[in-house]
Design a protein around this motif. Sequence first.
Motif: not given
Length: 213
Positions: A105-118, A125-127
């Motif tokens: 859940l944490v990783f999926s949430s982070v991926l939705r919120q990080v800026p596009f360029f990073i 990292i998630s993978s």
Amino acid sequence: NNSRSQRVIWLLEELNLNYEIKKYQRGSDQRAPKELEEVHSLGKSPVITDGTKTIAESGAIIEYLVDTYGNGAWKPALGTDDALRYTHWLHFAEGSLMPPLLLTLVFSSVLRQVPFFIRPIANGISSAVHGKLIDPDLKRIGAYIERELTARPWFAGDVITGADVQMSFPLEAAASRASAFLGPKTREWVAKVHARPAYQRALEAGGEYAYAK
């Protein structure tokens, strides 16, 4: 809103107890409101009040309700193998199964919120974490649960107990976040829980709960 409290409501319905629900909606930060700290200093849900007693933590609540109102049912007899399984699964639910699901859940949430360029870096990292840590853990746990539910219909033995109530939330969460790791017997168990009349009444009482779909 998709709270661990739902399994407590289910048990209250199974025990045919009268109860009153006070809802505390999560904020945009996914945390409970500060008002909940007035009930218990942890400020987390679920928490119940029974007379002068206030009990927090799902496992403690389930044990209290079963011991106080179960009339000898909903837990195996002391000294039996089923009793050992009962205690094991009460602790396994949050101690072993929920941590990798929470990381998912944490990783999926982070991926939705990080800026596009990073985002490519975050995806990498998630993978890596999923491949080396989360997925192998979920695969091992899923296989273990499947073996246990192949050997017996409920987690502690031949009859439903509080251990099944405790295991319901993480397995519902797994069905939503990591369904590939759930075997057919585990899926059958989830469907069997959802079909219980008391569970259906609990859904009506508790409100929004996406994990029951």
